[in-house]
Design an enzyme around this catalytic site. Structure first.
Site, PDB file in Angstrom:
ATOM      1  N   HIS A 134      -2.317  43.025  48.574  1.00 45.43           N
ATOM      2  CA  HIS A 134      -0.956  43.594  48.579  1.00 45.43           C
ATOM      3  C   HIS A 134      -0.309  43.421  49.953  1.00 45.43           C
ATOM      4  CE1 HIS A 134      -0.750  45.275  44.559  1.00 45.43           C
ATOM      5  NE2 HIS A 134      -1.952  45.803  44.703  1.00 45.43           N
ATOM      6  N   GLU A 142     -11.410  51.208  44.453  1.00 47.30           N
ATOM      7  CA  GLU A 142     -12.122  49.943  44.677  1.00 47.30           C
ATOM      8  C   GLU A 142     -12.994  49.984  45.930  1.00 47.30           C
ATOM      9  OE1 GLU A 142      -8.959  50.124  43.702  1.00 47.30           O
ATOM     10  OE2 GLU A 142      -8.333  48.356  42.560  1.00 47.30           O
ATOM     11  N   ASP A 171      -6.893  48.327  47.068  1.00 43.14           N
ATOM     12  CA  ASP A 171      -6.845  48.077  45.619  1.00 43.14           C
ATOM     13  C   ASP A 171      -6.463  46.630  45.299  1.00 43.14           C
ATOM     14  OD1 ASP A 171      -4.331  48.687  46.785  1.00 43.14           O
ATOM     15  OD2 ASP A 171      -3.459  48.943  44.793  1.00 43.14           O
ATOM     16  N   GLU A 172      -6.885  46.209  44.131  1.00 38.78           N
ATOM     17  CA  GLU A 172      -6.377  45.006  43.463  1.00 38.78           C
ATOM     18  C   GLU A 172      -6.410  43.744  44.326  1.00 38.78           C
ATOM     19  OE1 GLU A 172      -3.400  46.698  40.107  1.00 38.78           O
ATOM     20  OE2 GLU A 172      -2.515  46.657  42.108  1.00 38.78           O
ATOM     21  N   ASN A 173      -7.502  43.520  45.004  1.00 33.31           N
ATOM     22  CA  ASN A 173      -7.686  42.230  45.672  1.00 33.31           C
ATOM     23  C   ASN A 173      -8.366  41.304  44.665  1.00 33.31           C
ATOM     24  OD1 ASN A 173      -8.490  40.056  47.229  1.00 33.31           O
ATOM     25  ND2 ASN A 173     -10.132  41.202  48.257  1.00 33.31           N
TER      26      ASN A 173
END
Ligand code: ACM
Length: 694
Positions: free
Chosen positions: A266, A381, A329-331
């Site tokens: 992000h 995460e 988050d969300e890598n």
């Protein structure tokens, strides 16, 4: 919204029903010999109602005992100002000279923590009788919580304004009660954040989690790295002075500010100015679309940590809180897998996959945070076994990660179930408990669950409508986190929420007023009465439905009918209640029948007026199919009521045909949906039919 006044009597009867259903331990909800109407939100942990009340008169004054400081004085002034505004009674803001002559005495033991922590004592007691009020607290933060309760206690009747005689001992169930706002995807101005902090203080939320960086924007000025905002913000960012102002404003209200700089993913917006931080060569741009993207920090280069060391040091001086949130988050790991140098680093360091590499990154980051005196917080995460136990995990993907963290020694907070951006109902959020009654966690593990945070992600939200996306629903999450677990009566929650919603508007929030402003702008007319009839039974479709249907990006204007409408409007629950009451005695010529008939007729007669407005407004005209449907719903309603009140059956097949219309009306259309379909289905199903063939 069209229901709330004329429907008061029905609501009152429901509220009285809920009084009798309240469990023995829960505080009394409404009604008693004293006339006390409990509109407190959140409910206090202990409340007893006494005879009498303290009248608010022009001589009302507050004195402090033992201790006072500038923060307490400012809080007292705010409370007096609000009571003055609410009552129209001129009460002086200056403190009383001595406690003996004051209507209210505030006894505080001390200032509380210099830097408010999760351990701050927020408890207070409030004793009100017909001659005086006494607020006692160990800290100024406790007093601020008590003053919020005091403001909510102000009541009126035909004889004047007063504070009912009550005895309250109150302490929060959870220590971390937050609201996260994503200022990356859409920038939210300082004045909006300030009024949000006022709303938070009103419902005793105590953490503002400030999400300051995203693929779509880097929002915090760095003097060490000015290109972060020069190239990554479209000029929309907070200066360091403004950030300090927000921190001070929040502290004045007993609210911590936890900044989040989301990394290593992000991070597109960081790389526009500082491409060397990235794992791929670039060039980079501010991301306009929403979702999960490949750009990610390079965790293998020492220069990345040197940059972050300086950056974290700079931010640590602006944000005094003990925690800094690093996102995590969300890598998706795509760029790490594609980069041969990063792949060989992983082999050399025996890092078997990208999760292991992110763990390596987190370990390095943790050392930097510790160097600058900060604890680490991150999305779930980051939860890997080799992180030290003082890391705090924010569960967004499900309750399981919160419990798993607690079992493994980590403190945590819950956000799964508290995503306000999903456009869910207040009651759905209210049902989510960070520590449900049935749990396999030991007492020690339970103690690691610190609370929760409502999350306001900003893909589909702008500064204009953010208030209605946060409020009043966030108040129900605030209650879940503050009040005893057994405070869970949904009808009573909605009754109190409606009152709190008006109080929040009184603090300057625009969650109610903005709807009409937007409807006027959409229609280009002041004559929006017919449009309000339609709007009052519509709400935005769910977040994922809108994302799927609209494919909006950061530059898409958020100025359609959907953006004017609040999620879970009062009409939804009120209509459900009305139908429940009506169906208890459908042939009885009740007040509920009169109200239903009036509503259904209004839905039909509004049609020409709405179409007239739509003819002049292409933006509004997108919702035209909804107008005809509203009229059809009105006709179905009137027909059903007429069958039920006459006791006559409908012809065979009537129900199936009407239910098919309801099914069609339930489908998303123009990004909005009706709030009344389920009760209408109950109504249609209550009608009897002539058996087929007769
Ligand atoms: C998140 O919703 N990606 C934390």
């Amino acid at each position: 919204m069209i229901y709330q006044r004329t429907f008061a009597a029905v609501l009152a009867s429901i509220a009285v029903l809920s009084l009798f259903r309240a469990s023995a331990q829960a505080p009394p909800l409404q009604g008693s010999a004293t006339g006390f109407i409990n509109t407190l939100m959140p409910q206090p942990s202990q409340l007893s109602v006494q005879e009498g009340h303290l009248a608010i008169t022009p001589s009302f004054s507050i004195a402090t005992e033992h201790f006072r400081d500038a923060r307490l004085d400012a809080a007292l002034t705010r409370t007096v100002d609000r009571i003055r505004t609410r009552t129209g009674i001129f009460i002086s803001s200056s403190p009383a000279v001595d406690a003996a002559s004051a209507a209210m005495v505030v006894s505080v033991d001390g200032a509380g923590e210099t830097i408010q922590s999760v351990d701050e004592d927020e408890s207070y007691s409030l004793e009100i009788n017909s001659s005086s009020a006494h607020l006692r607290a160990a800290t100024v933060v406790g007093a601020i919580r008590g003053l919020a309760t005091m403001e909510q206690l102000v009541q009126s009747d035909a004889t004047g304004y007063f504070i009912p005689a009550v005895m309250i001992h109150d302490t929060p169930r959870f220590r971390w009660r937050g609201l996260m706002i994503d200022c990356g995807r859409h920038f939210i101005p300082v004045d909006v954040l300030k009024r949000t902090l006022d709303g938070m203080a009103s419902v005793k939320l105590n953490v503002f989690h400030w999400h300051l960086s995203e693929d779509q924007g880097f929002r915090m000025e760095s003097k060490a790295f000015p290109k972060l905002t020069e190239f990554g913000s479209d000029g929309l960012f907070y200066t360091q002075g403004q950030a300090r102002e927000i921190v001070a404003y929040a502290r004045d209200r007993g609210i911590r500010v936890v900044p989040e700089f989301d990394m290593p993913g992000h991070t597109s917006a960081w790389f526009v100015g500082y491409p060397d931080l990235a794992s791929a060569p670039g060039p980079f741009h501010i991301e306009r679309k929403f979702g999960v993207f490949d750009p990610v920090m390079d965790p293998t280069r020492e220069s990345t940590y040197k940059f972050l060391d300086t950056f974290i040091g700079e931010m640590a001086a602006i944000f005094p809180d003990h925690f800094m949130h690093i996102g995590g988050d969300e890598n998706n790991g795509v760029e790490w897998k594609a980069n041969p140098r990063i792949q060989s680093f992983m082999r050399e360091h025996n890092l078997k996959d990208t999760a292991a590499l992110q763990n390596y990154f987190n370990q390095r980051l943790l050392k930097l945070l510790e160097k600058h005196g900060k604890h680490m917080a991150g999305w779930d995460e980051i939860l890997t076994p080799d992180l030290p136990k003082d890391v705090m995990v924010q569960s967004w993907r499900g309750f399981e990660s919160l419990a798993a963290g607690a079992k493994n020694g980590y403190t945590g907070i819950l956000s799964a179930g508290y995503y306000l951006n999903l456009m869910s109902t207040a009651e759905a959020h209210y049902a989510v408990d960070p520590l449900p009654e049935k749990t396999d966690l030991t007492a020690e593990q339970q103690a690691r669950i610190l609370g929760g945070e409502a999350c306001m992600w900003e893909e589909q939200t702008s500064p204009l409508d953010i208030d209605s996306r946060i409020w009043p629903r966030a108040a129900t999450i605030a209650e879940r986190l503050w009040s005893p677990r057994n405070v869970n009566d949904v009808d009573d929650m909605y009754r109190r929420l409606e009152v709190e919603s008006l109080r929040l508007e009184g603090l300057g929030l625009t969650h109610i007023s903005q709807e009409d402003v937007s409807l006027r702008q959409l229609s280009g007319s002041r004559q929006i009465a017919p449009l309000r009839i339609l709007a009052s039974v519509l709400e935005p479709v769910r977040f994922h439905e809108r994302a799927h249907l609209q494919h909006a990006n950061q530059l898409t204007p958020l100025d359609l009918l959907v953006d004017a409408l609040p999620p879970d409007p009062p009409s939804r629950h009120n209509f459900e209640l009305l139908m429940r009451v009506y169906l208890q005695n459908p042939g009885g010529r009740t007040q509920a029948e009169t109200k239903l008939t009036a509503d259904f007729s209004a839905w039909i007669t509004a049609e020409p007026g709405i179409l007239h407005l739509m003819a002049e407004s292409p933006r509004l005209a997108q919702a035209e199919p909804r107008v005809e449907q509203l009229s059809e719903l009105g006709t179905i309603g009137l027909d059903a009521v007429s069958y039920l009140s006459s006791g006559l059956p409908a012809a065979a097949g009537w129900k199936a045909a009407r239910l098919a219309v309801l099914d069609e009306a339930e489908k998303p259309q123009a990004l909005v949906r009706f709030t009344v379909i389920k009760p209408l289905r109950d109504l249609v199903n209550a009608v009897s039919e002539t058996p087929a063939g007769k």
